[in-house]
Motif scaffolding. Structure first.
Motif, mmCIF file in Angstrom:
data_model
loop_
_atom_site.group_PDB
_atom_site.id
_atom_site.type_symbol
_atom_site.label_atom_id
_atom_site.label_comp_id
_atom_site.label_asym_id
_atom_site.label_seq_id
_atom_site.Cartn_x
_atom_site.Cartn_y
_atom_site.Cartn_z
ATOM 1 N N ASN A 3 1.671 7.627 -12.564
ATOM 2 C CA ASN A 3 0.472 7.166 -12.897
ATOM 3 C C ASN A 3 0.555 6.318 -14.338
ATOM 4 O OD1 ASN A 3 -2.224 6.662 -12.518
ATOM 5 N ND2 ASN A 3 -2.956 8.363 -13.784
ATOM 6 N N LEU A 4 1.641 5.298 -14.506
ATOM 7 C CA LEU A 4 1.690 4.522 -15.599
ATOM 8 C C LEU A 4 1.611 3.133 -15.096
ATOM 9 C CD1 LEU A 4 5.113 5.890 -16.888
ATOM 10 C CD2 LEU A 4 2.866 6.368 -17.714
ATOM 11 N N LYS A 5 1.242 2.361 -15.949
ATOM 12 C CA LYS A 5 1.331 0.777 -15.808
ATOM 13 C C LYS A 5 2.431 0.109 -16.203
ATOM 14 C CE LYS A 5 -3.732 0.534 -17.120
ATOM 15 N NZ LYS A 5 -4.138 1.769 -18.172
ATOM 16 N N PRO A 6 2.757 -1.108 -15.640
ATOM 17 C CA PRO A 6 4.119 -1.697 -15.953
ATOM 18 C C PRO A 6 4.179 -1.733 -17.658
ATOM 19 C CG PRO A 6 3.097 -2.637 -13.908
ATOM 20 C CD PRO A 6 2.067 -1.663 -14.710
ATOM 21 N N GLU A 7 3.043 -2.153 -18.385
ATOM 22 C CA GLU A 7 3.220 -2.408 -19.832
ATOM 23 C C GLU A 7 3.483 -1.414 -20.482
ATOM 24 O OE1 GLU A 7 -0.997 -2.494 -18.735
ATOM 25 O OE2 GLU A 7 0.562 -3.346 -17.929
ATOM 26 N N ASP A 8 3.466 0.002 -20.007
ATOM 27 C CA ASP A 8 3.948 1.172 -20.536
ATOM 28 C C ASP A 8 5.363 1.440 -20.627
ATOM 29 O OD1 ASP A 8 1.004 2.179 -20.687
ATOM 30 O OD2 ASP A 8 1.071 2.977 -18.812
ATOM 31 N N PHE A 38 5.822 3.931 -11.202
ATOM 32 C CA PHE A 38 4.125 3.541 -11.874
ATOM 33 C C PHE A 38 3.161 4.209 -11.081
ATOM 34 C CE2 PHE A 38 6.176 -0.932 -12.572
ATOM 35 C CZ PHE A 38 6.622 -0.622 -13.857
ATOM 36 N N ASN A 39 3.361 4.402 -9.746
ATOM 37 C CA ASN A 39 2.694 4.916 -8.839
ATOM 38 C C ASN A 39 2.834 6.457 -9.043
ATOM 39 O OD1 ASN A 39 1.544 2.750 -7.774
ATOM 40 N ND2 ASN A 39 2.898 2.959 -5.883
ATOM 41 N N GLN A 68 7.015 -0.772 -7.831
ATOM 42 C CA GLN A 68 5.824 0.055 -8.006
ATOM 43 C C GLN A 68 5.945 1.360 -8.059
ATOM 44 O OE1 GLN A 68 2.991 -1.991 -9.148
ATOM 45 N NE2 GLN A 68 2.204 0.239 -9.485
#
Length: 191
Positions: free
Chosen positions: A85-90, A81-82, A78
């Motif tokens: 400020n991204l999402k895994p799918e990015d 992503f934290n 994680q």
């Protein structure tokens, strides 16, 4: 999966396979029941273990990723992503060198590509990378890319482990500047 009932009233998970056959122009059915309690217990233990491992990885401040040998990001904890400020799918399922972190510069992308290629060829690579985490926000990351081998020794994936060293770099630069100022002061005082 079907739930079976034992004579003592307890239940158990089972697999039921039913087969139809014809004999003397009559339809018959036969069934085989298999108690899969042990398999279900083993699956639950594995699932709990995977959940614990994922929780441990996600609680780390370090960046951990798993890559295919051609540089596709397969999994990550994680932390990246934290911080960005991204999402895994990015980023998951995409060439890592082309993700948001490195897309600000062709040189940064090429540095990542080269490191992943070398790891895919069997080297353990440790380098400092400059990554983007937001508009105008950069961090310095010490990353190790290591090849993962199967039981035959063939490289099947790459694991990456990175630590944000931005604060350390700032402190090193402050020390260099302070030493430089001190040296200039000594020169000026000696003249």
């Amino acid at each position: 999966v079907v739930i079976g009932l034992r004579r003592d009233g307890s239940t158990f998970p089972m697999e039921l396979a039913v087969t139809e056959f014809l004999m003397d122009e009559r339809r018959y059915f036969t069934g085989v029941i298999r108690d899969i309690s042990e398999r279900k217990r083993a699956e639950a233990i594995i699932e709990a273990s995977e959940h614990r491992l994922r929780s441990i990885l996600d609680s780390m401040f370090a960046f951990v990723g798993l890559y295919s040998t051609d540089g596709i990001l397969l999994e990550a904890n994680q932390a990246p992503f934290n911080v960005a400020n991204l999402k895994p799918e990015d980023v998951i399922g995409k060439p890592f060198a082309e993700t948001y972190f490195w897309s600000y510069s062709e040189a940064a992308q090429e540095q990542v590509r080269q490191a992943l290629r070398r790891a895919a060829a069997g080297e353990t690579i440790r380098e400092d990378f400059r990554g983007r985490i937001g508009p105008g926000q950069m961090i310095d990351v010490d990353i190790v890319f290591s090849p993962l081998r199967d039981s035959t020794g063939r490289i099947v994936q790459i694991v990456g482990f990175g630590v944000d060293i931005t604060d350390r770099r700032r402190l090193e630069e402050q020390v260099r500047q302070s030493q430089k100022m001190e040296a200039l002061g000594q020169l000026a005082g000696g003249v």
